[in-house]
Design a protein around this motif. Structure first.
Motif, PDB file in Angstrom:
ATOM      1  N   ILE A  80      -1.148   4.518  -5.191  1.00  0.00           N
ATOM      2  CA  ILE A  80      -1.479   4.286  -3.780  1.00  0.00           C
ATOM      3  C   ILE A  80      -2.991   4.339  -3.636  1.00  0.00           C
ATOM      4  O   ILE A  80      -3.581   5.423  -3.622  1.00  0.00           O
ATOM      5  CB  ILE A  80      -0.841   5.360  -2.865  1.00  0.00           C
ATOM      6  N   PRO A  81      -3.669   3.182  -3.561  1.00  0.00           N
ATOM      7  CA  PRO A  81      -5.127   3.213  -3.365  1.00  0.00           C
ATOM      8  C   PRO A  81      -5.466   3.426  -1.894  1.00  0.00           C
ATOM      9  O   PRO A  81      -6.057   2.580  -1.245  1.00  0.00           O
ATOM     10  CB  PRO A  81      -5.578   1.824  -3.850  1.00  0.00           C
ATOM     11  N   GLU A  82      -5.065   4.552  -1.348  1.00  0.00           N
ATOM     12  CA  GLU A  82      -5.215   4.809   0.083  1.00  0.00           C
ATOM     13  C   GLU A  82      -5.626   6.252   0.334  1.00  0.00           C
ATOM     14  O   GLU A  82      -5.443   7.133  -0.506  1.00  0.00           O
ATOM     15  CB  GLU A  82      -3.896   4.551   0.819  1.00  0.00           C
ATOM     16  N   ASN A  83      -6.161   6.473   1.524  1.00  0.00           N
ATOM     17  CA  ASN A  83      -6.407   7.822   2.014  1.00  0.00           C
ATOM     18  C   ASN A  83      -5.098   8.599   2.054  1.00  0.00           C
ATOM     19  O   ASN A  83      -4.067   8.088   2.489  1.00  0.00           O
ATOM     20  CB  ASN A  83      -7.012   7.709   3.419  1.00  0.00           C
ATOM     21  N   THR A  84      -5.118   9.842   1.572  1.00  0.00           N
ATOM     22  CA  THR A  84      -3.896  10.639   1.468  1.00  0.00           C
ATOM     23  C   THR A  84      -3.200  10.818   2.813  1.00  0.00           C
ATOM     24  O   THR A  84      -1.983  10.668   2.922  1.00  0.00           O
ATOM     25  CB  THR A  84      -4.217  12.024   0.874  1.00  0.00           C
ATOM     26  N   ALA A  85      -3.964  11.136   3.855  1.00  0.00           N
ATOM     27  CA  ALA A  85      -3.358  11.346   5.174  1.00  0.00           C
ATOM     28  C   ALA A  85      -2.686  10.071   5.667  1.00  0.00           C
ATOM     29  O   ALA A  85      -1.593  10.108   6.233  1.00  0.00           O
ATOM     30  CB  ALA A  85      -4.430  11.808   6.167  1.00  0.00           C
ATOM     31  N   ARG A  86      -3.321   8.917   5.436  1.00  0.00           N
ATOM     32  CA  ARG A  86      -2.742   7.650   5.864  1.00  0.00           C
ATOM     33  C   ARG A  86      -1.448   7.370   5.120  1.00  0.00           C
ATOM     34  O   ARG A  86      -0.474   6.880   5.689  1.00  0.00           O
ATOM     35  CB  ARG A  86      -3.748   6.526   5.637  1.00  0.00           C
ATOM     36  N   PHE A  87      -1.435   7.674   3.840  1.00  0.00           N
ATOM     37  CA  PHE A  87      -0.247   7.424   3.032  1.00  0.00           C
ATOM     38  C   PHE A  87       0.953   8.216   3.556  1.00  0.00           C
ATOM     39  O   PHE A  87       2.032   7.678   3.755  1.00  0.00           O
ATOM     40  CB  PHE A  87      -0.531   7.804   1.576  1.00  0.00           C
ATOM     41  N   PHE A  88       0.778   9.513   3.813  1.00  0.00           N
ATOM     42  CA  PHE A  88       1.901  10.341   4.233  1.00  0.00           C
ATOM     43  C   PHE A  88       2.341  10.053   5.667  1.00  0.00           C
ATOM     44  O   PHE A  88       3.462  10.400   6.041  1.00  0.00           O
ATOM     45  CB  PHE A  88       1.555  11.824   4.071  1.00  0.00           C
ATOM     46  N   ALA A  89       1.493   9.393   6.465  1.00  0.00           N
ATOM     47  CA  ALA A  89       1.863   9.090   7.846  1.00  0.00           C
ATOM     48  C   ALA A  89       2.525   7.733   8.002  1.00  0.00           C
ATOM     49  O   ALA A  89       3.043   7.417   9.070  1.00  0.00           O
ATOM     50  CB  ALA A  89       0.615   9.152   8.738  1.00  0.00           C
ATOM     51  N   ASP A  90       2.516   6.925   6.944  1.00  0.00           N
ATOM     52  CA  ASP A  90       2.986   5.546   7.064  1.00  0.00           C
ATOM     53  C   ASP A  90       4.410   5.412   6.536  1.00  0.00           C
ATOM     54  O   ASP A  90       4.656   5.580   5.341  1.00  0.00           O
ATOM     55  CB  ASP A  90       2.051   4.628   6.262  1.00  0.00           C
ATOM     56  N   PRO A  91       5.382   5.090   7.408  1.00  0.00           N
ATOM     57  CA  PRO A  91       6.774   4.958   6.959  1.00  0.00           C
ATOM     58  C   PRO A  91       6.990   3.808   5.980  1.00  0.00           C
ATOM     59  O   PRO A  91       7.973   3.797   5.243  1.00  0.00           O
ATOM     60  CB  PRO A  91       7.553   4.730   8.264  1.00  0.00           C
ATOM     61  N   TYR A  92       6.090   2.834   5.950  1.00  0.00           N
ATOM     62  CA  TYR A  92       6.222   1.723   5.006  1.00  0.00           C
ATOM     63  C   TYR A  92       6.229   2.244   3.573  1.00  0.00           C
ATOM     64  O   TYR A  92       7.069   1.854   2.758  1.00  0.00           O
ATOM     65  CB  TYR A  92       5.079   0.730   5.201  1.00  0.00           C
ATOM     66  N   PHE A  93       5.288   3.127   3.261  1.00  0.00           N
ATOM     67  CA  PHE A  93       5.192   3.641   1.904  1.00  0.00           C
ATOM     68  C   PHE A  93       6.459   4.400   1.516  1.00  0.00           C
ATOM     69  O   PHE A  93       6.977   4.257   0.409  1.00  0.00           O
ATOM     70  CB  PHE A  93       3.979   4.566   1.760  1.00  0.00           C
ATOM     71  N   ALA A  94       6.964   5.214   2.431  1.00  0.00           N
ATOM     72  CA  ALA A  94       8.166   6.009   2.128  1.00  0.00           C
ATOM     73  C   ALA A  94       9.339   5.103   1.795  1.00  0.00           C
ATOM     74  O   ALA A  94      10.098   5.369   0.847  1.00  0.00           O
ATOM     75  CB  ALA A  94       8.500   6.915   3.310  1.00  0.00           C
ATOM     76  N   ALA A  95       9.511   4.016   2.549  1.00  0.00           N
ATOM     77  CA  ALA A  95      10.645   3.122   2.323  1.00  0.00           C
ATOM     78  C   ALA A  95      10.519   2.374   1.003  1.00  0.00           C
ATOM     79  O   ALA A  95      11.499   2.207   0.266  1.00  0.00           O
ATOM     80  CB  ALA A  95      10.753   2.131   3.484  1.00  0.00           C
ATOM     81  N   VAL A  96       9.308   1.917   0.667  1.00  0.00           N
ATOM     82  CA  VAL A  96       9.109   1.218  -0.605  1.00  0.00           C
ATOM     83  C   VAL A  96       9.340   2.165  -1.775  1.00  0.00           C
ATOM     84  O   VAL A  96       9.996   1.810  -2.768  1.00  0.00           O
ATOM     85  CB  VAL A  96       7.697   0.603  -0.673  1.00  0.00           C
ATOM     86  N   ILE A  97       8.808   3.370  -1.668  1.00  0.00           N
ATOM     87  CA  ILE A  97       8.982   4.344  -2.749  1.00  0.00           C
ATOM     88  C   ILE A  97      10.454   4.683  -2.949  1.00  0.00           C
ATOM     89  O   ILE A  97      10.937   4.790  -4.080  1.00  0.00           O
ATOM     90  CB  ILE A  97       8.164   5.621  -2.447  1.00  0.00           C
ATOM     91  N   GLN A  98      11.182   4.833  -1.851  1.00  0.00           N
ATOM     92  CA  GLN A  98      12.613   5.123  -1.969  1.00  0.00           C
ATOM     93  C   GLN A  98      13.336   3.997  -2.694  1.00  0.00           C
ATOM     94  O   GLN A  98      14.186   4.237  -3.557  1.00  0.00           O
ATOM     95  CB  GLN A  98      13.230   5.345  -0.591  1.00  0.00           C
ATOM     96  N   GLY A  99      12.992   2.756  -2.366  1.00  0.00           N
ATOM     97  CA  GLY A  99      13.627   1.622  -3.039  1.00  0.00           C
ATOM     98  C   GLY A  99      13.332   1.607  -4.521  1.00  0.00           C
ATOM     99  O   GLY A  99      14.229   1.374  -5.347  1.00  0.00           O
TER     100      GLY A  99
END
Length: 345
Positions: A80-99
């Motif tokens: 994840i080339p992103e700011n940590t806080a942004r990553f944990f707040a974004d539901p998009y990342f959670a859904a992709v990771i789950q898949g």
């Protein structure tokens, strides 16, 4: 009697070695080794020279090469080339990771989450090249993260989203949706409902998703013969949506429609509209992108583009597994989207 170095014996003719990297960078072999092993005892000038030489030569440390050729680590990095806080707040990342995780659960591979350093982006690339994992999934790729595209020439990598191109090399492997067409379609709903002064809160200009959704908005307005002047940019977060909506309204130009390029930015924009006494959809129609809880919890809930984030993650993992196993995989995989019409336009 001379003794050949272990790396020289293990390296096929024509394959770059520590020595060839050192020669191109103008440093010693030991300096190259320290860079590869993340040693702090390297000057910034030497670090830059070695990383440039590694990229130009397509050098892969032998430990990674041996692992890929014989004994794999059975580990995959999700970067994840992103700011940590942004990553944990974004539901998009959670859904992709789950898949991705669900697909890898069917195999012997484990998933390692790697949040790239904001101060030293090369650190993540060195980690990936040093034999710790067999391949990588890259999410939220920015145009200045070109080192990951370079890495994909010599290491199994699958991108989530079309990466920006900076050379004429082969197309990186990526999974994406047609952001331009989807944005055009959802903005066309605003046009069909009679909106004529339609603004957009566009995504970042250093991300292809931001640029493509902006292009879709422009295309929909062009189709209807409408002006495409009301543009402000955000970074896909609610806070940036708030600030952009304030700027749009402060222009003093009447607005009767809004396309926010992410549901998070739409969420921020809606808070400004409420504060200023504007009612959706009576005064202003609003459409967005992403069918997550930001779109669903809005009042009213928002018409949006649904993309199967879990399917994206699963497909990325599938392609990476096949690539690691030596299969030829499609360079471009486009996933379907669908419009969710909730009448907020």
């Amino acid at each position: 009697m001379t003794t050949e170095a272990p790396e020289a014996r293990a390296t096929p003719a024509g394959t770059p070695t520590l020595e060839t990297v050192a020669a191109l960078a103008g440093v010693s072999r030991s300096t190259v080794s320290r860079v590869i092993n993340d040693s702090p005892k390297v000057t910034p000038e030497a670090l830059a020279a070695v990383n440039k030489a590694i990229e130009e030569l397509g050098y892969v440390p032998n430990r990674a090469a041996r692992s890929l050729a014989s004994r794999r680590t059975q580990a995959i990095a999700l970067v994840i080339p992103e700011n940590t806080a942004r990553f944990f707040a974004d539901p998009y990342f959670a859904a992709v990771i789950q898949g991705a995780a669900l697909r890898l659960a069917e195999t012997d591979y484990t998933l390692t989450l790697l949040i790239a350093s904001e101060t030293d982006p090369e650190k993540s690339r060195r980690y990936l090249q040093s034999g710790n994992v067999d391949g990588a999934l890259i999410l939220s790729h920015h145009s200045d993260d070109r080192s990951y595209v370079a890495l994909s020439r010599t290491f199994p990598v699958v991108f989530g989203g079309r990466p920006a191109r900076h050379d004429d090399g082969p197309e990186p492997v990526y999974v994406d949706v047609d952001n331009t067409t989807a944005a055009r379609d959802v903005v066309s709903l605003l046009v069909a409902s009679g909106r004529r002064s339609i603004a957009t809160i566009a995504g970042p200009t250093d991300m292809t998703a931001g640029l493509d959704r902006l292009e879709g908005w422009r295309a929909a307005l062009s189709d209807a013969g409408l002006s495409a002047d009301l543009v402000e940019h955000g970074d896909f977060t609610p806070e940036s949506g708030t600030a952009a909506m304030e700027r749009l309204l402060d222009r003093g130009v009447p607005i009767d429609g809004l396309f926010a390029a992410s549901a998070q930015m739409a969420d921020g924009a809606m808070s400004v509209l409420r504060r200023r006494g504007l009612v959706v959809p009576r005064d202003l129609g609003v459409v967005t992108f992403d069918n997550d809880y930001f779109a669903a919890r809005a009042t009213p809930s928002l018409t949006t583009v649904d993309q199967d984030e879990g399917g994206v993650g699963r497909t990325m993992a599938e392609l990476l597994i096949r690539s690691i196993e030596g299969e030829d995989v499609p360079r471009v995989t486009m996933m379907p989207t669908r419009l969710i019409n909730r009448r907020s336009q």
